[in-house]
Design a protein around this motif. Structure first.
Motif, PDB file in Angstrom:
ATOM      1  N   ARG A   1       0.795  -1.223   0.000  1.00  0.00           N
ATOM      2  CA  ARG A   1       0.000   0.000   0.000  1.00  0.00           C
ATOM      3  C   ARG A   1       0.832   1.281   0.000  1.00  0.00           C
ATOM      4  O   ARG A   1       0.282   2.382  -0.092  1.00  0.00           O
ATOM      5  CB  ARG A   1      -0.985  -0.004   1.154  1.00  0.00           C
ATOM      6  CG  ARG A   1      -2.346   0.474   0.651  1.00  0.00           C
ATOM      7  CD  ARG A   1      -3.306   0.787   1.736  1.00  0.00           C
ATOM      8  NE  ARG A   1      -3.618  -0.389   2.506  1.00  0.00           N
ATOM      9  CZ  ARG A   1      -3.930  -0.321   3.797  1.00  0.00           C
ATOM     10  NH1 ARG A   1      -3.931   0.827   4.418  1.00  0.00           N
ATOM     11  NH2 ARG A   1      -4.217  -1.429   4.436  1.00  0.00           N
ATOM     12  N   TYR A   2       2.167   1.140   0.110  1.00  0.00           N
ATOM     13  CA  TYR A   2       2.988   2.358   0.102  1.00  0.00           C
ATOM     14  C   TYR A   2       3.221   2.857  -1.320  1.00  0.00           C
ATOM     15  O   TYR A   2       3.779   3.918  -1.524  1.00  0.00           O
ATOM     16  CB  TYR A   2       4.323   2.094   0.798  1.00  0.00           C
ATOM     17  CG  TYR A   2       4.165   1.562   2.209  1.00  0.00           C
ATOM     18  CD1 TYR A   2       3.644   2.367   3.207  1.00  0.00           C
ATOM     19  CD2 TYR A   2       4.504   0.245   2.527  1.00  0.00           C
ATOM     20  CE1 TYR A   2       3.471   1.882   4.502  1.00  0.00           C
ATOM     21  CE2 TYR A   2       4.337  -0.248   3.807  1.00  0.00           C
ATOM     22  CZ  TYR A   2       3.822   0.563   4.791  1.00  0.00           C
ATOM     23  OH  TYR A   2       3.643   0.082   6.062  1.00  0.00           O
ATOM     24  N   ARG A   3       2.815   2.061  -2.268  1.00  0.00           N
ATOM     25  CA  ARG A   3       2.996   2.399  -3.685  1.00  0.00           C
ATOM     26  C   ARG A   3       4.457   2.715  -4.008  1.00  0.00           C
ATOM     27  O   ARG A   3       4.777   3.713  -4.647  1.00  0.00           O
ATOM     28  CB  ARG A   3       2.108   3.576  -4.100  1.00  0.00           C
ATOM     29  CG  ARG A   3       0.664   3.388  -3.699  1.00  0.00           C
ATOM     30  CD  ARG A   3      -0.318   4.053  -4.634  1.00  0.00           C
ATOM     31  NE  ARG A   3      -1.665   3.536  -4.417  1.00  0.00           N
ATOM     32  CZ  ARG A   3      -2.131   2.400  -4.914  1.00  0.00           C
ATOM     33  NH1 ARG A   3      -1.381   1.669  -5.697  1.00  0.00           N
ATOM     34  NH2 ARG A   3      -3.356   1.997  -4.641  1.00  0.00           N
ATOM     35  N   LEU A   4       5.342   1.864  -3.545  1.00  0.00           N
ATOM     36  CA  LEU A   4       6.771   2.038  -3.791  1.00  0.00           C
ATOM     37  C   LEU A   4       7.166   1.268  -5.036  1.00  0.00           C
ATOM     38  O   LEU A   4       6.535   0.271  -5.386  1.00  0.00           O
ATOM     39  CB  LEU A   4       7.572   1.507  -2.594  1.00  0.00           C
ATOM     40  CG  LEU A   4       7.240   2.130  -1.241  1.00  0.00           C
ATOM     41  CD1 LEU A   4       7.982   1.415  -0.121  1.00  0.00           C
ATOM     42  CD2 LEU A   4       7.585   3.616  -1.247  1.00  0.00           C
ATOM     43  N   THR A   5       8.227   1.726  -5.673  1.00  0.00           N
ATOM     44  CA  THR A   5       8.774   0.927  -6.767  1.00  0.00           C
ATOM     45  C   THR A   5       9.319  -0.349  -6.142  1.00  0.00           C
ATOM     46  O   THR A   5       9.610  -0.399  -4.947  1.00  0.00           O
ATOM     47  CB  THR A   5       9.941   1.661  -7.450  1.00  0.00           C
ATOM     48  OG1 THR A   5      10.938   1.916  -6.452  1.00  0.00           O
ATOM     49  CG2 THR A   5       9.481   2.972  -8.074  1.00  0.00           C
ATOM     50  N   ASP A   6       9.484  -1.377  -6.980  1.00  0.00           N
ATOM     51  CA  ASP A   6      10.000  -2.644  -6.491  1.00  0.00           C
ATOM     52  C   ASP A   6      11.349  -2.473  -5.805  1.00  0.00           C
ATOM     53  O   ASP A   6      11.606  -3.059  -4.756  1.00  0.00           O
ATOM     54  CB  ASP A   6      10.145  -3.616  -7.668  1.00  0.00           C
ATOM     55  CG  ASP A   6       9.201  -4.782  -7.506  1.00  0.00           C
ATOM     56  OD1 ASP A   6       8.124  -4.574  -6.899  1.00  0.00           O
ATOM     57  OD2 ASP A   6       9.552  -5.888  -7.967  1.00  0.00           O
ATOM     58  N   SER A   7      12.191  -1.635  -6.398  1.00  0.00           N
ATOM     59  CA  SER A   7      13.538  -1.528  -5.831  1.00  0.00           C
ATOM     60  C   SER A   7      13.501  -0.786  -4.493  1.00  0.00           C
ATOM     61  O   SER A   7      14.216  -1.126  -3.569  1.00  0.00           O
ATOM     62  CB  SER A   7      14.504  -0.875  -6.824  1.00  0.00           C
ATOM     63  OG  SER A   7      14.118   0.451  -7.048  1.00  0.00           O
ATOM     64  N   ARG A   8      12.611   0.216  -4.385  1.00  0.00           N
ATOM     65  CA  ARG A   8      12.534   0.907  -3.095  1.00  0.00           C
ATOM     66  C   ARG A   8      11.910  -0.011  -2.034  1.00  0.00           C
ATOM     67  O   ARG A   8      12.359  -0.034  -0.887  1.00  0.00           O
ATOM     68  CB  ARG A   8      11.753   2.216  -3.199  1.00  0.00           C
ATOM     69  CG  ARG A   8      11.806   3.009  -1.892  1.00  0.00           C
ATOM     70  CD  ARG A   8      11.438   4.472  -2.067  1.00  0.00           C
ATOM     71  NE  ARG A   8      11.126   5.091  -0.773  1.00  0.00           N
ATOM     72  CZ  ARG A   8      11.855   6.048  -0.216  1.00  0.00           C
ATOM     73  NH1 ARG A   8      12.922   6.526  -0.806  1.00  0.00           N
ATOM     74  NH2 ARG A   8      11.495   6.558   0.954  1.00  0.00           N
ATOM     75  N   LEU A   9      10.895  -0.762  -2.428  1.00  0.00           N
ATOM     76  CA  LEU A   9      10.294  -1.689  -1.472  1.00  0.00           C
ATOM     77  C   LEU A   9      11.339  -2.695  -0.974  1.00  0.00           C
ATOM     78  O   LEU A   9      11.390  -3.024   0.209  1.00  0.00           O
ATOM     79  CB  LEU A   9       9.086  -2.409  -2.087  1.00  0.00           C
ATOM     80  CG  LEU A   9       8.370  -3.417  -1.175  1.00  0.00           C
ATOM     81  CD1 LEU A   9       7.922  -2.767   0.135  1.00  0.00           C
ATOM     82  CD2 LEU A   9       7.162  -4.029  -1.882  1.00  0.00           C
ATOM     83  N   ARG A  10      12.206  -3.135  -1.869  1.00  0.00           N
ATOM     84  CA  ARG A  10      13.263  -4.072  -1.436  1.00  0.00           C
ATOM     85  C   ARG A  10      14.208  -3.417  -0.453  1.00  0.00           C
ATOM     86  O   ARG A  10      14.651  -4.048   0.508  1.00  0.00           O
ATOM     87  CB  ARG A  10      14.044  -4.576  -2.638  1.00  0.00           C
ATOM     88  CG  ARG A  10      13.245  -5.618  -3.383  1.00  0.00           C
ATOM     89  CD  ARG A  10      14.020  -6.180  -4.526  1.00  0.00           C
ATOM     90  NE  ARG A  10      13.101  -6.931  -5.377  1.00  0.00           N
ATOM     91  CZ  ARG A  10      13.470  -7.543  -6.477  1.00  0.00           C
ATOM     92  NH1 ARG A  10      14.729  -7.496  -6.867  1.00  0.00           N
ATOM     93  NH2 ARG A  10      12.586  -8.207  -7.185  1.00  0.00           N
ATOM     94  N   ARG A  11      14.510  -2.129  -0.678  1.00  0.00           N
ATOM     95  CA  ARG A  11      15.375  -1.435   0.290  1.00  0.00           C
ATOM     96  C   ARG A  11      14.677  -1.303   1.642  1.00  0.00           C
ATOM     97  O   ARG A  11      15.292  -1.441   2.682  1.00  0.00           O
ATOM     98  CB  ARG A  11      15.816  -0.079  -0.261  1.00  0.00           C
ATOM     99  CG  ARG A  11      17.100  -0.205  -1.091  1.00  0.00           C
ATOM    100  CD  ARG A  11      17.501   1.099  -1.725  1.00  0.00           C
ATOM    101  NE  ARG A  11      16.719   1.313  -2.939  1.00  0.00           N
ATOM    102  CZ  ARG A  11      16.297   2.488  -3.399  1.00  0.00           C
ATOM    103  NH1 ARG A  11      16.581   3.592  -2.743  1.00  0.00           N
ATOM    104  NH2 ARG A  11      15.606   2.568  -4.514  1.00  0.00           N
TER     105      ARG A  11
END
Ligand code: AMP
Ligand code: MN
Ligand code: MN
Ligand code: MN
Length: 281
Positions: free
Chosen positions: A197-207
């Motif tokens: 639900r944070y609507r993050l890009t995949d790479s940011r979500l991984r970080r």
């Protein structure tokens, strides 16, 4: 009750924060819906836990005293659920007291900013709707809907209450490390709430997940109230990759949102360790 096949809902709100049911009503509703293990996770407060626990005992339900903490990570907001906490923990209590002060200040500032764009007495209106509970943006949203500024809460957020909009006030909450350490010290289990639900890009979500894991995070919500099968599959992939356990929670805020029901959640996908293994065996 088979401990492995119980009906769980490990993310819910009451009037102690931005839910519309009292803790007592919430537990009774959950019971009616067949929930067997319930966590109350109000925003930055433990004020509803005693009442919910008392009702759950009467209903023979397993109650998991919990909280949803606001955390700031690199300019972004994350929600960290602390499951199975001791509400009397001194560090948690101190952290929460700070949050209440921040929230009160932010609410007054939101009122001033909304007044500048012609919306009068929003603070007073939101304060009134919050009653004794923690004041949140949701209360402002409900006030603005009542006043006819938008058709529904989602619209109000979009036009007034998110970053870049007139009623948005930047505050720094706890750091990820602080939020996790308060939950640890309260004997609880830190869970990253609603990762999709944070609507993050995949790479940011991984970080985010890497930071959460290295700060001591234990689980993520793999199944949420509005998860699609794709969301669940993706979240499960993240849980496996970062060796995190899985939680399930609706994020129920009350019956006025017809889309989210208590305890009506998909099962955890195979291979994901259920977070409740940490307190039930
Ligand atoms: P706060 O913690 O005071 O910033 O308020 C956050 C709460 O607002 C969340 O827990 C949600 O219940 C609600 N919320 C946030 N964004 C939205 C949105 N776009 N639409 C509806 N509710 C939202
Ligand atoms: Mn909320
Ligand atoms: Mn949340
Ligand atoms: Mn929530």
């Amino acid at each position: 009750m088979d401990p492995l096949r119980s009906v769980f809902d490990l993310h819910t709100h009451s009037t102690a924060s931005d839910g519309t049911l009292s803790p007592n009503e919430l537990v009774n509703n959950a019971h009616t819906q067949g929930v067997e293990v319930l966590a109350l996770t109000d925003h930055d407060t433990t004020a509803g836990l005693a009442e919910a626990q008392a009702t759950a005992s009467q209903r023979n339900m397993e109650f998991v005293p919990s909280i949803e903490l606001s955390a700031t990570w690199r300019d972004g907001l994350l929600h960290i659920v602390g499951l199975n906490i001791d509400p009397e923990s001194p560090s948690l209590k101190k952290g929460i007291a700070g949050f209440q002060a921040t929230r009160e200040w932010r609410a007054e500032e939101m009122g001033r900013r909304l007044a500048q764009c012609g919306i009068q007495e929003a603070y007073e209106g939101a304060r009134d709707l919050a009653g004794d509970g923690t004041i949140t943006r949701t209360h402002f949203a409900r006030f603005l809907v009542n006043r006819g500024y938008s058709a529904n809460v989602r619209e109000v957020f979009k036009h007034y209450l998110v970053k870049g909009k007139p009623g948005y006030v930047t505050v720094s909450w706890a750091s990820l490390e602080e939020a996790i350490s308060w939950i640890d010290e309260a004997g609880g289990v830190p869970v990253l709430a609603h990762p999709m639900r944070y609507r993050l890009t995949d790479s940011r979500l991984r970080r985010v997940l890497a930071a959460f894991k290295s700060a001591g995070g234990i689980a993520i919500e793999v199944v949420c109230g509005n998860s699609t099968p794709t969301d669940i599959a993706k979240s499960a992939g993240h849980a496996r990759r970062y060796r995190l356990m899985g939680s399930v929670g609706s994020d129920y805020h009350g019956p006025d949102n017809a889309w989210i029901k208590l305890g009506k959640l998909a099962e955890l996908p195979a291979g994901i360790d259920p977070v409740w293994q940490t307190w039930r065996r």
